[in-house]
Design an enzyme around this catalytic site. Structure first.
Site, PDB file in Angstrom:
ATOM      1  N   SER A 187       0.795  -1.179   0.273  1.00 40.61           N
ATOM      2  CA  SER A 187      -0.160  -0.259  -0.047  1.00 40.61           C
ATOM      3  C   SER A 187       1.104   1.256   0.133  1.00 40.61           C
ATOM      4  O   SER A 187       1.952   1.115   0.336  1.00 40.61           O
ATOM      5  CB  SER A 187      -0.535  -0.394   1.457  1.00 40.61           C
ATOM      6  OG  SER A 187      -1.303   1.076   1.737  1.00 40.61           O
ATOM      7  N   LYS A 247       2.422  -3.715   6.093  1.00 44.78           N
ATOM      8  CA  LYS A 247       2.951  -3.592   5.282  1.00 44.78           C
ATOM      9  C   LYS A 247       4.044  -2.764   4.953  1.00 44.78           C
ATOM     10  O   LYS A 247       4.728  -3.960   4.512  1.00 44.78           O
ATOM     11  CB  LYS A 247       2.296  -2.129   4.464  1.00 44.78           C
ATOM     12  CG  LYS A 247       0.515  -2.822   4.421  1.00 44.78           C
ATOM     13  CD  LYS A 247       0.290  -4.292   3.800  1.00 44.78           C
ATOM     14  CE  LYS A 247      -1.258  -4.377   3.197  1.00 44.78           C
ATOM     15  NZ  LYS A 247      -1.359  -6.016   2.987  1.00 44.78           N
ATOM     16  N   TYR A 297      -1.514  -1.176  10.834  1.00 41.49           N
ATOM     17  CA  TYR A 297      -1.812  -1.622   9.952  1.00 41.49           C
ATOM     18  C   TYR A 297      -0.602  -1.295   8.503  1.00 41.49           C
ATOM     19  O   TYR A 297      -0.349  -2.400   8.383  1.00 41.49           O
ATOM     20  CB  TYR A 297      -2.902  -1.193   9.653  1.00 41.49           C
ATOM     21  CG  TYR A 297      -3.373  -1.641   7.498  1.00 41.49           C
ATOM     22  CD1 TYR A 297      -3.618  -2.745   6.972  1.00 41.49           C
ATOM     23  CD2 TYR A 297      -3.078  -0.321   6.369  1.00 41.49           C
ATOM     24  CE1 TYR A 297      -3.917  -2.970   5.621  1.00 41.49           C
ATOM     25  CE2 TYR A 297      -3.162   0.135   5.096  1.00 41.49           C
ATOM     26  CZ  TYR A 297      -4.214  -1.207   4.900  1.00 41.49           C
ATOM     27  OH  TYR A 297      -4.071  -1.371   3.754  1.00 41.49           O
TER      28      TYR A 297
HETATM   29  N1  UFG Z   1     -12.597  10.644   3.981  1.00 41.79           N
HETATM   30  C1  UFG Z   1     -13.461  11.741   4.744  1.00 41.79           C
HETATM   31  N2  UFG Z   1     -15.173  11.329   4.810  1.00 41.79           N
HETATM   32  C2  UFG Z   1     -14.807   9.444   5.071  1.00 41.79           C
HETATM   33  C3  UFG Z   1     -14.157   9.441   4.414  1.00 41.79           C
HETATM   34  C4  UFG Z   1     -12.495   9.605   4.037  1.00 41.79           C
HETATM   35  O1  UFG Z   1     -13.551  12.948   3.988  1.00 41.79           O
HETATM   36  O2  UFG Z   1     -15.959   9.769   4.960  1.00 41.79           O
HETATM   37  C5  UFG Z   1     -11.670  11.256   3.218  1.00 41.79           C
HETATM   38  C6  UFG Z   1     -10.453  10.890   4.127  1.00 41.79           C
HETATM   39  O3  UFG Z   1     -10.269  11.953   5.423  1.00 41.79           O
HETATM   40  C7  UFG Z   1      -8.961  10.916   3.359  1.00 41.79           C
HETATM   41  C8  UFG Z   1      -9.738  10.416   1.616  1.00 41.79           C
HETATM   42  O4  UFG Z   1     -11.107  10.968   1.754  1.00 41.79           O
HETATM   43  O5  UFG Z   1      -8.413  12.035   3.241  1.00 41.79           O
HETATM   44  C9  UFG Z   1      -9.261   9.780   1.800  1.00 41.79           C
HETATM   45  O6  UFG Z   1      -9.826   8.778   2.971  1.00 41.79           O
HETATM   46  P1  UFG Z   1     -10.296   6.445   2.545  1.00 41.79           P
HETATM   47  O7  UFG Z   1     -10.459   6.251   4.355  1.00 41.79           O
HETATM   48  O8  UFG Z   1     -10.977   6.152   1.608  1.00 41.79           O
HETATM   49  O9  UFG Z   1      -8.824   5.806   2.003  1.00 41.79           O
HETATM   50  P2  UFG Z   1      -7.299   6.409   2.720  1.00 41.79           P
HETATM   51  O10 UFG Z   1      -5.940   7.039   1.799  1.00 41.79           O
HETATM   52  O11 UFG Z   1      -7.476   7.070   4.271  1.00 41.79           O
HETATM   53  O12 UFG Z   1      -6.916   4.755   2.546  1.00 41.79           O
HETATM   54  C10 UFG Z   1      -6.400   3.875   2.224  1.00 41.79           C
HETATM   55  C11 UFG Z   1      -7.089   2.779   2.441  1.00 41.79           C
HETATM   56  C12 UFG Z   1      -6.138   2.280   3.220  1.00 41.79           C
HETATM   57  C13 UFG Z   1      -4.259   2.775   3.322  1.00 41.79           C
HETATM   58  C14 UFG Z   1      -4.106   3.873   2.629  1.00 41.79           C
HETATM   59  C15 UFG Z   1      -2.680   4.141   2.173  1.00 41.79           C
HETATM   60  O13 UFG Z   1      -7.595   2.360   2.870  1.00 41.79           O
HETATM   61  O14 UFG Z   1      -5.892   1.036   3.593  1.00 41.79           O
HETATM   62  O15 UFG Z   1      -5.389   4.639   1.814  1.00 41.79           O
HETATM   63  O16 UFG Z   1      -2.885   5.968   2.315  1.00 41.79           O
HETATM   64  F1  UFG Z   1      -3.567   2.234   3.952  1.00 41.79           F
END
Ligand code: UFG
Length: 336
Positions: free
Chosen positions: A125, A154, A150
């Site tokens: 990831s 990785k 998590y």
């Molecule tokens: N976000 C919101 N509201 C929500 C959900 C997410 O504003 O309800 C924002 C988060 O703050 C972030 C963006 O949308 O800025 C993306 O969030 P995600 O949860 O969709 O994805 P992440 O980038 O946090 O996480 C993903 C994968 C993880 C991995 C990570 C690595 O889900 O498994 O990328 O950066 F580890």
């Protein structure tokens, strides 16, 4: 036909990869404990493929069961998706994550060694980069401290593979560092099935638009980005799935190589860009509010995909709009 073990093959990325493997002429054999995936995925796979792929309900930390499966199936290669993936849950239950994600990898490597299986694709990831100093990140960018157990599984998983491979020089490994996979199969027959309240942005958007959630909260709009919201590299899950097929072909030609590849679209879109794109492509309303930042969020990260493009001969074919349209089709199909 070459048999490929696909651990976690009933999961979101795994199931899409199973489809691409079949279409590329491989025979996928799924191992999944169904602890975080839904048996309905198997129906979706059957509807797309016209047959149900072989599936074993097995936990990859169970060496005897893995041994029995390898004895029966004699696979050519392994694609290892099976892992827990919730950042939040890993902070609350670190041992659960360390045990499952690392013990399953180690057990699988041991069984692969016993059976002289010489090809491994590993799901890593972009979380391994933490908050990078510069974007886009290349495979040589520094691995920063990750915000969660998590993420650490990785980083450590990659290290375990690299150490093991260095004393098993015939083993080829493709470590795929996924950016943010979204979307669903264009048929609308398989997609993401988050249990409970989704953590990730796009399932939260689609569940809000369909009325399952009252509103989406945008986690912070005061970041140092053009619109103040976080930036991610969203990649259509079908493009991501195809990268695994390319990685298998790369390993055929690169016996004993162990390399990491960024698998993203190679561009950054903000959370607000994504919301606006969803509203535009679906013509749906989306009720959202801006709330506080989510602890542990990286401000911005997107991929340089030059290495995957040149060495794997892979590139994305689908856009953010395609992914959002397909995610919406899937959400509507789920509702029935
Ligand atoms: N976000 C919101 N509201 C929500 C959900 C997410 O504003 O309800 C924002 C988060 O703050 C972030 C963006 O949308 O800025 C993306 O969030 P995600 O949860 O969709 O994805 P992440 O980038 O946090 O996480 C993903 C994968 C993880 C991995 C990570 C690595 O889900 O498994 O990328 O950066 F580890």
């Amino acid at each position: 036909m070459k048999k490929i073990i696909v651990t976690g093959g009933a999961g979101f990325i795994g199931s899409h990869t199973v489809v691409e493997l079949v279409q590329a002429g491989y025979e996928p054999v799924i191992i999944d404990d169904f602890s975080n995936s839904d048996v309905r995925v198997m129906d979706g796979l059957k509807a797309i493929l016209g047959f149900q792929p072989t599936v074993y309900k097995t936990d990859c930390t169970n060496k005897q069961e893995l041994t029995d499966i390898f004895t029966k199936e004699q696979p050519e290669a392994v694609i290892h998706f099976a892992a827990f993936k919730s950042v939040n849950e890993s902070v609350e239950q670190p041992l659960k994550y360390y045990r499952n994600n690392l013990v399953s990898l180690i057990t699988l490597l041991e069984v692969m060694q016993d059976f002289v299986v010489k090809k491994l694709v590993f799901s890593s990831s972009c979380t391994v980069y933490g908050q990078p100093d510069e974007n886009p990140v290349t495979e040589n960018s520094a691995m920063k401290k990750t915000a969660s157990p998590y993420g650490y599984t990785k980083q450590v998983g990659e290290q375990i593979i690299s150490d093991h491979q260095s004393v098993n020089p015939l083993l080829a490994c493709a470590i795929l560092r996924y950016f943010n996979p979204i979307g669903a199969h264009p048929t609308g027959l398989i997609g993401e099935l988050p249990f409970g309240v989704p953590n990730n942005l796009v399932p939260y958007i689609t569940q809000t638009a369909i009325g399952l959630r009252p509103q989406l909260t945008v986690f912070g709009d005061n970041y140092q980005t053009p619109d103040g919201t976080c930036i991610r590299d969203f990649i259509h899950v079908v493009d991501l799935a195809k990268a695994h097929v390319s990685a298998l072909a790369w390993m055929d030609k690169n016996e004993g190589s162990c390399e990491a590849f960024n698998i993203g679209q190679g561009r950054g879109d903000s959370v607000m860009d994504t919301i606006k794109a969803f509203v535009r492509v679906t013509a749906e309303q989306l009720n959202y509010v801006v709330g506080p930042r989510r602890p542990g969020d990286v401000e911005q990260v997107w991929a340089d995909v030059t290495k995957a493009t040149t060495e794997l001969g892979w590139k994305t074919e689908l856009t953010l709009d395609d992914a959002l349209r397909d995610a919406w089709l899937w959400e509507r199909n789920l509702k029935g």
